[in-house]
Design a protein around this motif. Structure first.
Motif, short mmCIF file in Angstrom:
data_model
loop_
_atom_site.label_atom_id
_atom_site.label_comp_id
_atom_site.label_asym_id
_atom_site.label_seq_id
_atom_site.Cartn_x
_atom_site.Cartn_y
_atom_site.Cartn_z
N ARG A 1 36.89 77.97 -4.10
CA ARG A 1 35.66 78.00 -3.29
C ARG A 1 35.19 76.60 -2.88
O ARG A 1 34.29 76.48 -2.05
N GLU A 2 35.79 75.57 -3.44
CA GLU A 2 35.47 74.22 -2.98
C GLU A 2 35.86 74.05 -1.51
O GLU A 2 35.38 73.13 -0.83
N THR B 1 32.82 73.82 0.71
CA THR B 1 32.16 72.52 0.74
C THR B 1 32.90 71.59 1.68
O THR B 1 32.29 70.92 2.54
N GLU B 2 34.21 71.54 1.52
CA GLU B 2 35.01 70.64 2.35
C GLU B 2 35.00 71.08 3.81
O GLU B 2 35.00 70.24 4.72
N PHE B 3 34.98 72.38 4.04
CA PHE B 3 34.91 72.90 5.41
C PHE B 3 33.61 72.47 6.07
O PHE B 3 33.59 72.01 7.22
N GLY C 1 30.84 81.44 -6.16
CA GLY C 1 31.53 81.93 -7.35
C GLY C 1 32.21 80.80 -8.08
O GLY C 1 32.20 79.64 -7.64
N ARG C 2 32.83 81.15 -9.21
CA ARG C 2 33.39 80.14 -10.10
C ARG C 2 34.71 79.54 -9.62
O ARG C 2 35.08 78.44 -10.00
N ALA C 3 35.47 80.30 -8.84
CA ALA C 3 36.84 79.91 -8.51
C ALA C 3 36.89 78.52 -7.86
O ALA C 3 36.11 78.22 -6.96
N LYS C 4 37.82 77.71 -8.31
CA LYS C 4 37.99 76.36 -7.75
C LYS C 4 38.30 76.43 -6.25
O LYS C 4 37.95 75.53 -5.50
#
Length: 546
Positions: free
Chosen positions: A405-406, A409-411, A400-403
């Motif tokens: 949700r990065e 990626t980091e996880f 989704g668009r929400a920041k």
């Protein structure tokens, strides 16, 4: 009240409370109202079909299909076309009228069953939406069930498209839908129905898995091209494999290439689609980036299901819809179950367009549905026993668009090197191009496919439980850190709860439709939790040395 609408069925709902002026997805208040009315009218029809079954009468398959498509139409980002939704309400009323004649006395049926379309539809819609249930906990459970049923409808619809039906699933879906109108049901009754929805979620996903693999073979390990060719192309997004098959057949020999987008990526894993040389690869990333990526694709785009982002005027004339999808001003390609759709207008449009602009090059690997993973079972078991693989992390679900949700990626980047990710759904786009490597030849990202293929993750877990001789699925070295966005993720969650999976972490936020008391039930009984920071969660999952 100044609220023009109320919707809180997706993760990005405004303020994690509810969209009240316009949907974050772009849904306008009048469309939201008609979707509310379509759901309510469908509940009324479901009450009629349930009563018919209680009398021993059969319900025609086309009625089951109608209700399934109705619910699918109201899933987040599927259909923004008020006229289309109103046409579905009319069709539902017509069908209900015919069935009521078979039923006899209708006095005991709820108002939604007895309503015949009279009066101002917009005024009626304002009285039957989410907030029409005053008790917060009953409302929360009714919506949790309804959203689970919307997810189940998506699985059923895709199976139906491949001529596979399960009358038991259809009967339950309709019985549960009708039950959300029943004011005599207590919170405990609705909690039980919620878990039963998970049971039929497993059955519905199994039906779709059977439909897909019967039609197209078992997914297999596949390298998918993410570059472009030199021919004009058609980009296919959404989830419907039958639509893709028909398009591939009709574009053969035309000089037009076909690409997948977002959730259609896993189509490349099926053996049946590999016979088409013009099936070039996957273009772009997850659904929410489509405004930029559809612009650069240059050719027409076919949306077979959700997820539509309201298109820019610059490419709106290239956006086509079919099935449950719809957007005002975009050409809709008709065709029902068992019918051959005509994609000739789409193909001719493509011939007039420039080839797609290259976004990236290379390949990504997928195809790790249950049959393929179980074929590697000995290798995986040996890796676990030797300590080469310490844990699996299920990172399925949605992007989704929400920041925020990065985080995912980091996880994924922070995971210990002896950890393997099991995924399905577009959540994978947060990490499927990170080149996380492999463990003894086993890729560290095992992509089972679409959100529709989440069944594979359950089958894999149950098989591992059997192989390791465990009594409890929760004794497996598996962590569940799932991203959710819309209603298909809800039915996956309920299916996992039915299977007994506990301690699922859900993010980036918990659903707004969970009241504090309902959330407490899920926390106390199933260990449902949100996410923290990557650092906090690494320590939680892997200990202080992570």
């Amino acid at each position: 009240m100044n609220e023009k609408m109320f919707c809180y069925q997706c993760q990005e709902t405004a303020g994690c409370k509810g969209c009240t002026m316009v949907g974050v997805c772009g849904k306008q208040p009048d469309v939201a109202a008609m979707q509310d009315l379509l759901v309510w009218t469908s509940k009324g029809l479901a009450a009629v079909t349930t009563a018919l079954r209680q009398q021993g009468q059969a319900v025609p398959a086309d009625v089951n299909h109608l209700l399934t498509l109705n619910l699918f139409t109201t899933i987040t980002n599927a259909n923004f076309d008020r006229a289309d939704i109103e046409a579905r309400i009319t069709a539902t009323l017509d069908t209900k009228r015919e069935l009521m004649a078979r039923l006899g006395d209708a006095a005991a049926l709820p108002e939604a069953a007895r309503w015949d379309g009279e009066g101002d539809w917009m005024a009626r819609a304002r009285t039957v939406g989410v907030l029409s249930t005053e008790n917060e906990d009953i409302r929360s459970l009714r919506e949790l069930i309804t959203y689970g049923l919307k997810g189940l409808s998506a699985y059923s619809k895709h199976a139906n498209a491949l001529l596979q039906d399960d009358e038991e699933v259809d009967a339950f879906l309709q019985r549960a839908l009708a039950a959300t109108l029943d004011d005599s049901l207590t919170a405990d009754d609705l909690v039980a129905l919620t878990l039963e929805t998970g049971k039929y979620g497993v059955q519905g996903m199994a039906l779709l898995d059977k439909a897909n693999t019967t039609a197209y073979g078992n997914p297999e390990i596949t390298k998918v091209n993410i570059g472009v060719g030199k021919n004009p192309g058609i980009l296919v997004s959404g989830h419907d494999l039958r639509d893709l098959e028909m398009l591939l057949e009709q574009t053969a020999g035309t000089g037009v290439d076909v690409y997948t987008h977002s959730e259609m990526l896993p189509a490349h894993y099926y053996p049946a689609f590999k016979k088409y040389p013009h099936f070039v690869g996957n273009y772009g990333n997850a659904w929410w980036k489509q405004k930029e990526e559809f612009e650069s694709f240059h050719g027409p785009v076919l949306m077979t299901t959700n997820c539509i982002v309201p298109p820019k005027d610059s490419y709106k004339d290239r956006l086509y819809t079919t099935g449950a999808a719809g957007y005002p001003g975009c050409v809709h390609i008709p065709g029902g179950i068992g019918e051959q759709k005509d994609f000739s207008a789409l193909i001719e449009h493509a011939k007039r367009c420039a080839p797609p602009e290259e976004l990236e090059t290379g390949e990504i690997v997928g195809g790790f549905a249950h049959a393929q993973v179980l074929a590697l079972a000995d290798k995986i078991v040996d890796a676990v026993k030797s300590g080469a693989i310490k844990k699996f992390v299920v990172m399925a679900g949605c992007d989704g668009r929400a920041k925020s949700r990065e985080y995912y990626t980091e996880f994924a980047k922070a995971l210990p090197r002896d950890t393997v990710i099991l995924t399905a759904g577009c959540a994978k786009y947060k990490y499927n191009k990170l080149d996380l490597g492999d463990i003894g030849g086993i890729p560290r990202v095992l992509d089972a496919g679409q959100c529709n293929d989440s069944y594979s993750l359950a089958v894999i877990a149950l098989k591992l439980k059997e192989v390791f001789g465990l009594e409890d699925i929760n004794d497996l070295p598996i962590i569940y850190n799932i991203a959710w966005y819309e209603q298909k993720a809800v039915i996956v969650l309920l299916a996992l709860l039915y299977l007994g999976v506990k301690n699922i972490h859900l993010g980036p936020t918990l659903p707004a439709f969970l009241s504090p008391n309902v959330a407490k039930v899920l926390v106390d009984n199933f260990g449902i939790a949100g996410i923290g920071t990557v650092e906090e969660d690494m320590k939680l999952f892997f200990g202080e040395n992570a």
